[in-house]
Scaffold this motif. Structure first.
Motif, PDB file in Angstrom:
ATOM      1  N   ARG A  14      26.606 -13.049  10.646  1.00  0.00           N
ATOM      2  CA  ARG A  14      25.718 -12.665  11.752  1.00  0.00           C
ATOM      3  C   ARG A  14      26.321 -11.541  12.588  1.00  0.00           C
ATOM      4  O   ARG A  14      25.601 -10.668  13.080  1.00  0.00           O
ATOM      5  N   LEU A 140      17.643 -17.471   7.509  1.00  0.00           N
ATOM      6  CA  LEU A 140      17.932 -17.721   8.924  1.00  0.00           C
ATOM      7  C   LEU A 140      19.377 -17.357   9.264  1.00  0.00           C
ATOM      8  O   LEU A 140      19.694 -17.046  10.415  1.00  0.00           O
ATOM      9  N   LEU A 167       5.996 -20.493   6.756  1.00  0.00           N
ATOM     10  CA  LEU A 167       6.903 -20.740   7.892  1.00  0.00           C
ATOM     11  C   LEU A 167       7.047 -19.520   8.802  1.00  0.00           C
ATOM     12  O   LEU A 167       7.855 -19.538   9.730  1.00  0.00           O
ATOM     13  N   ASP A 168       6.250 -18.484   8.567  1.00  0.00           N
ATOM     14  CA  ASP A 168       6.289 -17.290   9.426  1.00  0.00           C
ATOM     15  C   ASP A 168       7.674 -16.651   9.463  1.00  0.00           C
ATOM     16  O   ASP A 168       8.114 -16.149  10.496  1.00  0.00           O
ATOM     17  N   PRO A 170      10.049 -13.782   9.160  1.00  0.00           N
ATOM     18  CA  PRO A 170       9.785 -12.341   9.275  1.00  0.00           C
ATOM     19  C   PRO A 170      10.569 -11.543   8.234  1.00  0.00           C
ATOM     20  O   PRO A 170      11.346 -10.656   8.569  1.00  0.00           O
TER      21      PRO A 170
ATOM     22  N   ARG B  14       5.103 -11.603  18.926  1.00  0.00           N
ATOM     23  CA  ARG B  14       6.311 -10.900  18.489  1.00  0.00           C
ATOM     24  C   ARG B  14       6.466  -9.550  19.188  1.00  0.00           C
ATOM     25  O   ARG B  14       7.582  -9.127  19.494  1.00  0.00           O
ATOM     26  N   ALA B 136       9.624 -25.441  13.473  1.00  0.00           N
ATOM     27  CA  ALA B 136      10.244 -24.354  12.705  1.00  0.00           C
ATOM     28  C   ALA B 136       9.359 -23.113  12.739  1.00  0.00           C
ATOM     29  O   ALA B 136       9.847 -21.986  12.938  1.00  0.00           O
ATOM     30  N   LYS B 137       8.058 -23.305  12.574  1.00  0.00           N
ATOM     31  CA  LYS B 137       7.134 -22.161  12.620  1.00  0.00           C
ATOM     32  C   LYS B 137       7.194 -21.482  14.001  1.00  0.00           C
ATOM     33  O   LYS B 137       7.298 -20.254  14.092  1.00  0.00           O
ATOM     34  N   LEU B 140      10.291 -19.500  14.396  1.00  0.00           N
ATOM     35  CA  LEU B 140      10.289 -18.288  13.581  1.00  0.00           C
ATOM     36  C   LEU B 140       9.276 -17.267  14.093  1.00  0.00           C
ATOM     37  O   LEU B 140       9.425 -16.065  13.879  1.00  0.00           O
ATOM     38  N   GLN B 141       8.248 -17.741  14.781  1.00  0.00           N
ATOM     39  CA  GLN B 141       7.260 -16.838  15.374  1.00  0.00           C
ATOM     40  C   GLN B 141       7.818 -16.172  16.638  1.00  0.00           C
ATOM     41  O   GLN B 141       7.652 -14.978  16.844  1.00  0.00           O
ATOM     42  N   MET B 169      18.936 -22.418  12.286  1.00  0.00           N
ATOM     43  CA  MET B 169      18.066 -21.708  13.235  1.00  0.00           C
ATOM     44  C   MET B 169      18.933 -21.248  14.412  1.00  0.00           C
ATOM     45  O   MET B 169      19.622 -22.066  15.027  1.00  0.00           O
TER      46      MET B 169
END
Lengths: 283, 283
Positions: A14, A140, A167-168, A170, B14, B136-137, B140-141, B169
């Motif tokens: 990261r 992630l 799961l969106d 990106p 976003r 989780a969605k 991630l959004q 995450m």
């Protein structure tokens, strides 16, 4: 080309990604299980066409192997892999240990339906749960803009696309054409298991599938075409055919004449299981 | 305070988050199902202590309701919720439609083991799959730095922590103390279902749990203490007790005297199911 930076911790990964982002660079990821061959290298090349920096993960993921499968004998050759990545120009190799990815108490599983149903799942029922969970973790951890997967593992490519959409995530998923040897054999780390005689048989898999795909596109009944391909595989010397099946290209739903299709197959040569797939052109 | 920006698309969410990040601001998220009460507002306040900007999602997530549960009658009051968020100073309300979160063909599920086993899962077997997948969605959004969850839903808080740790995450989960009325009743959107007589009964839940927790900490046998609490709940007027159980605070593994514990309960008043929990102090 200089050697790739090799990191085995998520924190170090990261930190490097953060530095790149601060410099306005974007990042493509190529998840692999190592034992890199020309197919993997083509993924790195595509990654470097799309993005400024390429992260290659090398992790033999235990959760996508069933107890009966080849986890222990799966080829591991890190020094050779790093040399290939240096030649290809990848900037970072992420080589986590199993306990970094799955520490004590790890208890989460991602299951994808849709394109994961059938085909490989009929023979490797927990395979795509393992793939989806590790791919989600890798994305992630590295937060890439792009990720490149080979069409050789066509169902996996469809499952990863579904995972990211649902799961969106990106991350833009890029499918890369299968790299083959001069005889049509798809590059695979498992080809290393094949003896010379088996290699000769394996090289007929793609031609048999291409022939069946042409027949399908020309209107041959699907059951007849796939049964004929199975018979041809056995005649060529394959010991067992897990499946030969036509599916819609994007959803892997049942294929119908006139739609973009994919003909997929898995078959055994001794203790080695090979998969391949070809396009079925719509008329 | 000015009104929160209200967005219902992931793209707009976003874009705003990206603008904030470009300005060097960090972001805390408070996922909710709306029908906001003082408990939710305390989460927003904690979020704004930790971060520069607070995103509150308002989404009644159908996948965490079983077919027999109260999805249809769950209270929805967006205008009132937005007014409360304005007063609390939240900068953004994310109000996606169901089809934005679960478009046609959606097919992915996240299952968390560990702390998700038992307790609520014994009575709502698909609940935490629904929670884990939607959380989780949302993460991630919105890609928040922090997310705040109430200790009122204590098992959910543990499950979300496990989810984030297992999937890497990059979100720090903050647990917030339960907000109660003057009689000890934990704030809950489902309290709106209670009539006056039921409210009087509901207000005894916390006191009964606190009494049992004191007994446990003093060395009373766990089975005796929880059975006594169950009897007290029925005597107070509860119609049915789903569970009263002591667990270790972090893992929700079986609790032993001398360890940090949590006493958790779920019980029914008519058609309304209430949950609560209290700390069991280690000696």
């Amino acid at each position: 080309m200089s050697r790739p930076l090799v990191v085995d911790s998520v924190a170090a990964l990261r930190a490097q990604v953060r530095d790149w982002r601060r410099d306005g660079l974007n990042i493509a990821m190529v998840p692999t299980m190592g034992a890199l061959h020309d197919g993997h290298i083509s993924l790195v090349e595509i990654a470097l066409e799309k993005a400024d920096r390429c992260v290659v993960s090398i992790f033999v993921n235990p959760t996508q192997f069933a107890p009966s499968e080849d986890l222990d004998k799966y080829p591991r050759q890190l020094a050779r892999d790093l040399e290939r990545l240096r030649q290809a120009g990848a900037q970072l190799a992420f080589t986590p240990a199993v306990k970094q990815m799955y520490p004590a108490g790890f208890a989460t599983k991602i299951s994808v339906g849709g394109p994961a149903a059938g085909l490989e799942s009929d023979f490797r029922p927990t395979f795509f749960d393992g793939v989806a969970t590790v791919v989600a973790k890798l994305f992630l951890q590295a937060s890439p803009d792009f990720a490149v997967f080979g069409e050789k593992d066509y169902q996996q490519l469809c499952v990863v696309r579904q995972l990211c959409r649902d799961l969106d995530m990106p991350v833009e998923i890029i499918g890369a054409p299968t790299v083959r040897d001069a005889h049509g054999l798809a590059m695979s780390s498992r080809n290393a298991y094949l003896g010379d005689a088996e290699l000769e048989v394996a090289r007929q898999l793609n031609a048999i599938l291409r022939r069946a795909a042409v027949a399908l596109a020309a209107g041959t009944n699907e059951d007849s075409a796939t049964a004929e391909a199975s018979r041809a595989l056995v005649k060529a010397g394959f010991d067992k055919v897990d499946y030969v099946a036509a599916r819609e290209s994007l959803t892997l739903a049942p294929w119908r004449l006139g739609r973009d299709g994919r003909l997929l197959a898995a078959a055994w040569l001794g203790k080695t299981r090979l998969i391949d797939n070809v396009e079925v052109l719509s008329a």
